[in-house]
Design a protein around this motif. Structure first.
Motif, short mmCIF file in Angstrom:
data_model
loop_
_atom_site.label_atom_id
_atom_site.label_comp_id
_atom_site.label_asym_id
_atom_site.label_seq_id
_atom_site.Cartn_x
_atom_site.Cartn_y
_atom_site.Cartn_z
N LYS A 125 -6.85 7.48 -9.97
CA LYS A 125 -6.04 8.58 -10.52
C LYS A 125 -5.48 9.50 -9.44
O LYS A 125 -4.59 10.28 -9.69
N GLU B 218 3.75 14.49 -11.22
CA GLU B 218 4.41 13.28 -10.71
C GLU B 218 4.91 13.53 -9.29
O GLU B 218 4.80 12.70 -8.42
N ARG B 219 5.48 14.72 -9.10
CA ARG B 219 6.05 15.05 -7.79
C ARG B 219 4.96 15.07 -6.72
O ARG B 219 5.13 14.54 -5.63
N SER C 128 5.11 19.79 -10.72
CA SER C 128 5.03 18.56 -11.50
C SER C 128 4.04 17.61 -10.87
O SER C 128 4.10 17.32 -9.67
N ILE D 220 -4.09 15.35 -5.64
CA ILE D 220 -3.04 16.02 -6.42
C ILE D 220 -3.41 17.48 -6.68
O ILE D 220 -2.58 18.38 -6.61
N GLY E 106 2.08 13.56 -6.90
CA GLY E 106 1.57 12.20 -6.78
C GLY E 106 2.45 11.35 -5.88
O GLY E 106 1.98 10.65 -4.99
N THR E 107 3.77 11.46 -6.09
CA THR E 107 4.72 10.69 -5.29
C THR E 107 4.66 11.09 -3.82
O THR E 107 4.63 10.24 -2.92
#
Length: 326
Positions: A42, A7-8, A5, A47, A10-11
């Motif tokens: 971004k 998001e994962r 993911s 990422i 990125g976090t």
């Protein structure tokens, strides 16, 4: 592979980045570094490093330092590019050399370049060697790409192949290297790391060509930059070069004239230039070229020896990237 993911990644990356940002002495060296790294963006490249490590069966947490190297290097190049372009804004905020001064921008940028290499020191010797030699090759290509870009400003005989080489070096090789690093950390085969590099490179070229297109024809509501910015700056993008090649004599002369002036009211200039881009067939050609490079990227995926579900994730990522309007 449910853990995948964006998001994962990125976090995980942001929290790693925040752990690294410390205010040290001398403050005038480190504050500008923390400032530019904190401006966001971004975070596409880091990422991609984490995602590729994950998709090739590695632990993406192992790729965090490599992702940091890529992000710090990328931001270093922005600090120095902004000085060269005398740009007042970056991501909507004051640029480093404007907020501090040019000397600070140069020195803090230098420190970032050196810092970026230090992040590889956490890897075992074999991996360290692969990562740093890829990184150095990429870093020098980015400098070459920037020089081509600077040279093009004063040349009126730039060819399409030269332009494509410039965006490959200036933009695409860093995307490609970010992905290849993830694969190296996951201990992928030489053939696989090369194939994922090709995927990243071709996607990077398509991404930049699309950026050129959106600069002229993007929606002002969603496009992060000023629409028509390249036209105002007389930048010789793919659309401009193709128009020169395709347009009738009268339109070609009109375009060259418009690109030799900086009018006070740029709206008329933007509209006229866009019309020439469309009527000459350059817009159609740009779209074809974007598709060609996107397809080249997808072709590179076919040879990679990871399971199809993971290939689909990479392909999906490419498609999402190319569907963007920002």
């Amino acid at each position: 592979m449910n853990s995948y993911s964006i998001e994962r990644y990125g976090t995980a990356f942001i929290s790693h980045l925040e752990n690294q940002i410390k205010t040290k002495e001398p403050q005038n060296l480190y504050e500008p570094i923390n400032y530019i790294l904190g401006l966001g963006g971004k975070r596409l490249r880091p990422i991609l490093t984490l995602m590729t490590a994950d998709l090739f069966g590695g632990n993406f947490m192992d790729a965090l330092d490599s992702a940091m190297a890529i992000e710090v290097f990328h931001n270093f190049s922005l600090v120095h590019d902004d000085i060269m372009d005398d740009a007042p804004l970056r991501r909507g905020k004051t640029t480093v050399h404007e907020k501090w001064d040019v000397n600070t921008g140069i020195l803090s940028g230098d420190a970032m370049l050196i810092n970026s290499y230090q992040y590889f020191e956490s890897y075992p010797p074999e991996i360290f060697k692969k990562l740093t030699s890829l990184f150095s090759k990429t870093a020098i290509e980015v400098c070459e790409g920037q020089q081509y870009d600077v040279d093009f400003e004063t040349r009126d005989d730039v060819t399409i192949p030269e332009y494509l080489k410039m965006i490959e070096y200036k933009t695409a090789v860093l995307v490609a290297a970010a992905m290849k690093m993830g694969a190296i950390i996951a201990d992928a085969t030489e053939a696989d790391t090369e194939a994922v590099y090709e995927f990243g490179k071709n996607l990077g070229i398509a991404f930049q060509l699309q950026d050129d297109y959106l600069d002229a024809f993007g929606d002002p509501e969603t496009f992060g930059k000023q629409v028509g910015g390249d036209i105002i700056e007389n930048k010789k993008t793919f659309l401009f070069l193709k128009s020169l090649e395709y347009a009738e004599k009268e339109q070609r002369e009109g375009l060259l004239h418009l690109y030799s002036i900086k009018p006070v009211d740029s709206r008329t200039k933007i509209e006229t230039v866009k019309l020439i881009f469309e009527e000459s067939g350059a817009v159609e050609e740009a779209k074809n070229e974007i598709n060609t490079y996107t397809q080249k990227a997808f072709d590179a995926l076919t040879t990679i020896s990871i399971d199809d579900a993971n290939k689909t994730i990479l392909k999906q990522f490419g498609e999402d990237l190319m569907k963007r309007t920002v």
